[in-house]
Design a protein around this motif. Structure first.
Motif, PDB file in Angstrom:
ATOM      1  N   PHE A   7      -9.767  -0.899   3.332  1.00  0.00           N
ATOM      2  CA  PHE A   7      -9.490  -0.161   2.098  1.00  0.00           C
ATOM      3  C   PHE A   7      -8.913   1.213   2.414  1.00  0.00           C
ATOM      4  O   PHE A   7      -7.945   1.661   1.780  1.00  0.00           O
ATOM      5  N   GLY A   8      -9.508   1.887   3.412  1.00  0.00           N
ATOM      6  CA  GLY A   8      -8.993   3.200   3.808  1.00  0.00           C
ATOM      7  C   GLY A   8      -7.582   3.121   4.352  1.00  0.00           C
ATOM      8  O   GLY A   8      -6.761   3.999   4.095  1.00  0.00           O
ATOM      9  N   GLY A   9      -7.281   2.049   5.100  1.00  0.00           N
ATOM     10  CA  GLY A   9      -5.920   1.873   5.610  1.00  0.00           C
ATOM     11  C   GLY A   9      -4.908   1.725   4.494  1.00  0.00           C
ATOM     12  O   GLY A   9      -3.822   2.321   4.533  1.00  0.00           O
ATOM     13  N   PHE A  10      -5.281   0.910   3.487  1.00  0.00           N
ATOM     14  CA  PHE A  10      -4.372   0.754   2.341  1.00  0.00           C
ATOM     15  C   PHE A  10      -4.176   2.080   1.619  1.00  0.00           C
ATOM     16  O   PHE A  10      -3.049   2.451   1.258  1.00  0.00           O
TER      17      PHE A  10
ATOM     18  N   LEU B 102       0.292  -5.496   3.315  1.00  0.00           N
ATOM     19  CA  LEU B 102       0.324  -6.316   4.525  1.00  0.00           C
ATOM     20  C   LEU B 102      -0.492  -5.685   5.651  1.00  0.00           C
ATOM     21  O   LEU B 102      -1.240  -6.373   6.363  1.00  0.00           O
ATOM     22  N   VAL B 103      -0.353  -4.380   5.839  1.00  0.00           N
ATOM     23  CA  VAL B 103      -1.089  -3.690   6.904  1.00  0.00           C
ATOM     24  C   VAL B 103      -2.591  -3.752   6.627  1.00  0.00           C
ATOM     25  O   VAL B 103      -3.395  -4.006   7.537  1.00  0.00           O
TER      26      VAL B 103
ATOM     27  N   THR C  85       8.941   0.301   4.970  1.00  0.00           N
ATOM     28  CA  THR C  85       7.648   0.915   5.331  1.00  0.00           C
ATOM     29  C   THR C  85       7.128   1.850   4.241  1.00  0.00           C
ATOM     30  O   THR C  85       5.985   2.309   4.322  1.00  0.00           O
ATOM     31  N   HIS C  86       7.949   2.143   3.243  1.00  0.00           N
ATOM     32  CA  HIS C  86       7.521   2.957   2.111  1.00  0.00           C
ATOM     33  C   HIS C  86       7.392   2.101   0.850  1.00  0.00           C
ATOM     34  O   HIS C  86       7.601   2.572  -0.264  1.00  0.00           O
TER      35      HIS C  86
END
Length: 403
Positions: free
Chosen positions: A94-97, A78-79, A70-71
């Motif tokens: 883009f903000g999620g990445f 992927l997320v 997850t790090h």
């Protein structure tokens, strides 16, 4: 290793900078702490790791361990891809990445070893260029949290002046006491003066509060008018900060390496305070040399640590130390960078205590503060291993931890 509230602040910074509102803003905040949900996956790992093979245990650790999959940048990609397929919102994806990437970057620049390029590489590394309690990376992300809290308090009337207080600025000619003759004119004037002074003090306090409130309202108005640029500027500051110090550390380590006439590891030079590091290297076959260095004065202290110490008569102590080292080398995670061994023997059992040479010289929960106690039966060759972390009670490790 940045605190969770600061990670939440990063999510808010990004959400405001991108102009996201409502559920998408909340979603970005949640995404900013998703990497640390691996605490739960690690709990699952500890439950099942003892019942699988050594190789399977290692692979599961890469997936479920803390600061592992997850790090990684691949996880962030992927997320973000999942968000895009789900919402078709480029700004949100883009903000999620960015929320995930900045979480990973801030942890990577402090002290924790990670595998940022997993599954393409299982090599551990860490920049360790910033002290975990660096004020910039811990305080700047808190700014949007404070602003959101302030807006909430304002909406709940926490900042409004107390309108229920009545101020009496008019003097009355009526005397409220029946026996007015018992009071002199001087006494009545004195009482009116006291009331006027009291009212004046109340008025001054309220006016002072009003000025402060107007100032806060002005600040909020400024932030709302320039919301995107205001928050984006803080993200830029964080990115610059997490770029300058790793570069500065490169120059420092290069300078110290030339001074010492050897190559000092960048990854394993550990921040012990703001601008100060603990560096180490193998001075010869029997000792490490440890150096306290800083940006301002170079090498401040230096001392030597024996690689192997023996208590009592253990003629083959080095062989047992090497065996403990080989077993440890097969395990994950690899927290110890500069192994030291303490060997002793009692009643046919040879005990090897493995720790990091830097342990006694670093405070505040160093990442490598793990101690392994190997107990070898000299006659059968069988062994048991116990681990303690941050001075906690020992726990026995399963055999598949090492082979």
């Amino acid at each position: 290793m940045v605190n969770t509230i600061s990670h939440i602040g990063i999510g808010l910074l990004l959400a405001y900078a991108l102009g996201l509102k409502g559920k998408k803003r909340l979603g970005l905040v949640l995404l900013s702490i998703i990497p640390d949900l691996d605490y739960f996956s690690y709990s699952l790992f500890t439950l099942i790791s003892g019942s699988v093979s050594h190789e399977m245990r290692n692979q599961l650790f890469y997936l479920l361990g803390h600061r592992e999959f997850t790090h990684s940048i691949f996880f962030a990609f992927l997320v973000a891809l999942l968000i895009w397929f789900r919402t078709k919102d480029r700004a949100f994806a883009f903000g999620g990445f960015q929320a995930l990437f900045l979480h990973i970057l801030l942890d990577y620049t402090t002290i924790a070893k990670m595998r940022p390029f997993y599954p393409f590489s299982t090599n551990e590394s860490a920049l360790r260029a910033l002290y975990p309690f660096d004020p910039v990376i811990n305080i700047i992300p808190l700014l949007p949290v404070f602003i959101v809290a302030a807006e909430y308090m304002k909406n709940r009337d926490k900042w409004r002046l107390g309108t229920g207080v009545k101020w009496n600025f008019k003097s009355t000619k009526r005397w409220p006491f029946k026996d007015r003759d018992s009071w002199s004119l001087k006494s009545r004037d004195s009482l009116k003066n006291k009331n006027n002074l009291k009212n004046r003090d109340i008025l001054n306090r309220k006016l002072s509060e009003l000025k402060k409130l107007n100032g806060l309202n002005g600040f909020h108005s400024f932030v709302n008018r320039h919301e995107g640029k205001f928050y984006a500027s803080f993200i830029i500051v964080l990115l610059v900060w997490t770029t300058i110090f790793p570069v500065a550390k490169v120059l420092l380590i290069d300078s110290i390496s030339r001074e010492e006439g050897t190559k000092i590891s960048y990854n394993d030079t550990y921040p012990i305070s703001i601008g100060k590091f603990l560096a180490a290297y193998s001075h010869d076959d029997t000792r490490y040399k440890l150096l306290e260095v800083s940006y301002w004065s170079g090498v401040e202290k230096s001392f030597y640590v024996e690689k192997v110490t023996v208590t009592g008569d253990v003629p083959d102590a080095s062989a047992y130390a090497e065996r403990a080292g080989r077993l440890y080398g097969n395990s994950v995670p690899q927290a110890i960078d500069y192994p030291v061994y303490s060997v002793s023997e009692k009643d046919g059992d040879v005990t090897v205590i493995l720790s990091d040479a830097r342990n006694p010289y670093v405070k505040n929960w160093p990442y490598f503060d793990t101690v392994y106690r190997f107990v070898f039966d000299r006659e059968s060759g069988e062994y048991e291993v116990y681990e303690s972390h941050y001075g906690r009670a020992e726990k026995k490790l399963d055999k598949n931890y090492f082979e």
